[in-house]
Design a protein around this motif. Sequence first.
Motif, PDB file in Angstrom:
ATOM      1  N   SER A   1       1.078  -1.056  -0.182  1.00 64.17           N
ATOM      2  CA  SER A   1      -0.242   0.006  -0.135  1.00 64.17           C
ATOM      3  C   SER A   1       0.624   1.138  -0.176  1.00 64.17           C
ATOM      4  O   SER A   1       1.809   1.149   0.888  1.00 64.17           O
ATOM      5  CB  SER A   1      -1.075  -0.128   1.070  1.00 64.17           C
ATOM      6  OG  SER A   1      -1.679   1.311   1.399  1.00 64.17           O
ATOM      7  N   PRO A   2       0.457   2.331  -0.705  1.00 66.42           N
ATOM      8  CA  PRO A   2       1.294   3.763  -0.749  1.00 66.42           C
ATOM      9  C   PRO A   2       0.783   4.516   0.761  1.00 66.42           C
ATOM     10  O   PRO A   2       1.760   4.945   0.570  1.00 66.42           O
ATOM     11  CB  PRO A   2       0.300   4.617  -2.453  1.00 66.42           C
ATOM     12  CG  PRO A   2      -0.632   4.078  -1.703  1.00 66.42           C
ATOM     13  CD  PRO A   2       0.026   2.573  -1.273  1.00 66.42           C
ATOM     14  N   LEU A   3       0.293   3.800   1.225  1.00 65.09           N
ATOM     15  CA  LEU A   3      -0.024   4.277   2.661  1.00 65.09           C
ATOM     16  C   LEU A   3       0.543   3.935   3.452  1.00 65.09           C
ATOM     17  O   LEU A   3       0.153   2.781   3.950  1.00 65.09           O
ATOM     18  CB  LEU A   3      -1.929   4.362   2.921  1.00 65.09           C
ATOM     19  CG  LEU A   3      -3.030   4.992   1.700  1.00 65.09           C
ATOM     20  CD1 LEU A   3      -4.060   4.364   2.387  1.00 65.09           C
ATOM     21  CD2 LEU A   3      -2.489   5.905   1.671  1.00 65.09           C
ATOM     22  N   PRO A   4       1.724   5.190   4.325  1.00 65.13           N
ATOM     23  CA  PRO A   4       2.742   4.442   5.766  1.00 65.13           C
ATOM     24  C   PRO A   4       1.510   3.787   6.892  1.00 65.13           C
ATOM     25  O   PRO A   4       0.370   4.410   6.639  1.00 65.13           O
ATOM     26  CB  PRO A   4       3.194   5.887   5.609  1.00 65.13           C
ATOM     27  CG  PRO A   4       2.935   6.865   4.680  1.00 65.13           C
ATOM     28  CD  PRO A   4       1.325   6.601   4.157  1.00 65.13           C
ATOM     29  N   ILE A   5       1.734   2.658   6.891  1.00 59.63           N
ATOM     30  CA  ILE A   5       0.855   2.045   8.244  1.00 59.63           C
ATOM     31  C   ILE A   5       1.586   1.203   9.281  1.00 59.63           C
ATOM     32  O   ILE A   5       2.593   0.583   8.645  1.00 59.63           O
ATOM     33  CB  ILE A   5      -0.123   1.201   7.243  1.00 59.63           C
ATOM     34  CG1 ILE A   5      -1.430   2.397   6.815  1.00 59.63           C
ATOM     35  CG2 ILE A   5      -0.994   0.800   8.479  1.00 59.63           C
ATOM     36  CD1 ILE A   5      -2.079   1.125   6.101  1.00 59.63           C
ATOM     37  N   LEU A   6       1.512   1.975  10.609  1.00 61.18           N
ATOM     38  CA  LEU A   6       2.193   1.473  11.764  1.00 61.18           C
ATOM     39  C   LEU A   6       0.671   0.288  12.552  1.00 61.18           C
ATOM     40  O   LEU A   6      -0.389   0.333  12.672  1.00 61.18           O
ATOM     41  CB  LEU A   6       2.330   1.872  12.365  1.00 61.18           C
ATOM     42  CG  LEU A   6       3.426   1.827  14.019  1.00 61.18           C
ATOM     43  CD1 LEU A   6       4.510   0.855  13.012  1.00 61.18           C
ATOM     44  CD2 LEU A   6       3.834   3.093  14.871  1.00 61.18           C
ATOM     45  N   VAL A   7       1.364  -1.229  13.027  1.00 60.14           N
ATOM     46  CA  VAL A   7       0.253  -1.486  13.612  1.00 60.14           C
ATOM     47  C   VAL A   7       0.320  -1.655  14.990  1.00 60.14           C
ATOM     48  O   VAL A   7       1.888  -2.448  15.040  1.00 60.14           O
ATOM     49  CB  VAL A   7      -0.158  -3.219  12.912  1.00 60.14           C
ATOM     50  CG1 VAL A   7      -1.378  -3.536  13.114  1.00 60.14           C
ATOM     51  CG2 VAL A   7      -0.864  -2.874  11.445  1.00 60.14           C
TER      52      VAL A   7
ATOM     53  N   ASN B   1       4.249  -1.219   7.405  1.00 61.99           N
ATOM     54  CA  ASN B   1       4.572  -1.545   5.641  1.00 61.99           C
ATOM     55  C   ASN B   1       5.579  -0.843   5.239  1.00 61.99           C
ATOM     56  O   ASN B   1       5.979   0.211   5.862  1.00 61.99           O
ATOM     57  CB  ASN B   1       2.623  -1.930   5.229  1.00 61.99           C
ATOM     58  CG  ASN B   1       2.501  -0.116   4.841  1.00 61.99           C
ATOM     59  OD1 ASN B   1       3.252   0.991   5.519  1.00 61.99           O
ATOM     60  ND2 ASN B   1       1.878   0.415   4.066  1.00 61.99           N
ATOM     61  N   GLU B   2       5.320  -1.485   4.282  1.00 63.80           N
ATOM     62  CA  GLU B   2       6.941  -1.035   3.378  1.00 63.80           C
ATOM     63  C   GLU B   2       6.903   1.133   3.454  1.00 63.80           C
ATOM     64  O   GLU B   2       8.402   1.456   3.542  1.00 63.80           O
ATOM     65  CB  GLU B   2       7.012  -1.562   2.430  1.00 63.80           C
ATOM     66  CG  GLU B   2       7.511  -2.860   2.641  1.00 63.80           C
ATOM     67  CD  GLU B   2       9.209  -2.989   2.907  1.00 63.80           C
ATOM     68  OE1 GLU B   2       9.830  -2.039   2.662  1.00 63.80           O
ATOM     69  OE2 GLU B   2       9.151  -3.741   3.638  1.00 63.80           O
ATOM     70  N   SER B   3       5.502   1.456   3.332  1.00 61.99           N
ATOM     71  CA  SER B   3       6.389   2.872   3.273  1.00 61.99           C
ATOM     72  C   SER B   3       6.361   3.492   4.074  1.00 61.99           C
ATOM     73  O   SER B   3       6.438   4.748   4.001  1.00 61.99           O
ATOM     74  CB  SER B   3       4.155   3.201   2.186  1.00 61.99           C
ATOM     75  OG  SER B   3       3.913   2.419   1.213  1.00 61.99           O
ATOM     76  N   TYR B   4       6.362   2.920   5.243  1.00 59.10           N
ATOM     77  CA  TYR B   4       5.417   3.107   6.717  1.00 59.10           C
ATOM     78  C   TYR B   4       7.285   3.470   7.250  1.00 59.10           C
ATOM     79  O   TYR B   4       8.462   4.216   8.061  1.00 59.10           O
ATOM     80  CB  TYR B   4       4.999   2.802   7.931  1.00 59.10           C
ATOM     81  CG  TYR B   4       4.779   3.148   9.182  1.00 59.10           C
ATOM     82  CD1 TYR B   4       3.929   4.683   9.424  1.00 59.10           C
ATOM     83  CD2 TYR B   4       6.034   2.887   9.704  1.00 59.10           C
ATOM     84  CE1 TYR B   4       5.020   5.142  10.465  1.00 59.10           C
ATOM     85  CE2 TYR B   4       6.323   3.744  10.993  1.00 59.10           C
ATOM     86  CZ  TYR B   4       5.591   4.426  11.895  1.00 59.10           C
ATOM     87  OH  TYR B   4       5.396   5.203  12.428  1.00 59.10           O
TER      88      TYR B   4
END
Length: 200
Positions: free
Chosen positions: A31-37, A48-51
Amino acid sequence: MTIATRQPNFRSPAAVMAEAQNVWRRLFEHSPLPILVLAPDLRIVDANESYLREVSRSRETLAGLDMFEAFPDNPLCAGADGVRNLSASFETVLHTGRGHVMPLQRYDIQPDGRPWQVRYWYPKNWSVLDDKGSTVALVHHVADATASVLHRKKLPLPSSSRSSEDVLQRADEAIWEARELVRQTHESILACRAGMKARS
């Protein structure tokens, strides 16, 4: 003329579920959206890679850490309030179960093995609920606003009496401007190549 017919799907429900999980994992990763869980106790579960690109960190150095152990306030910035404000946002999400959009937030980062870097973000946090409505995870999404903020500020060159924070901020502004110049140059080169191919 041959009429296409739908072939029956003989895959088991378990196989269909496994494929769906693989698709979801790929969507998350790319996903192009930076996401941290995060876990509800604010331990980092995954990113994810974007984040990871946005914060210049690796998955291995973040996994299992407390959010604010991984991302403390910049000790060079006397007025740093990123930890306090983000913590309050997470508390809101945990207590309400609803998403929370934060205003523009300065929250500097320290890439692996490198000095602190000034960063401005638009953060958004929301919860993942189970069937009973309990929070099983928190999702942290950021949009980097550093380039536009530094461009608007156009800070003056630091004098010898200015703090190290001012020096870092000017350095970051120069880095962002250099990156933008490289990006524009790269796009111009690609456009020229495309034009040459079209004419040949």
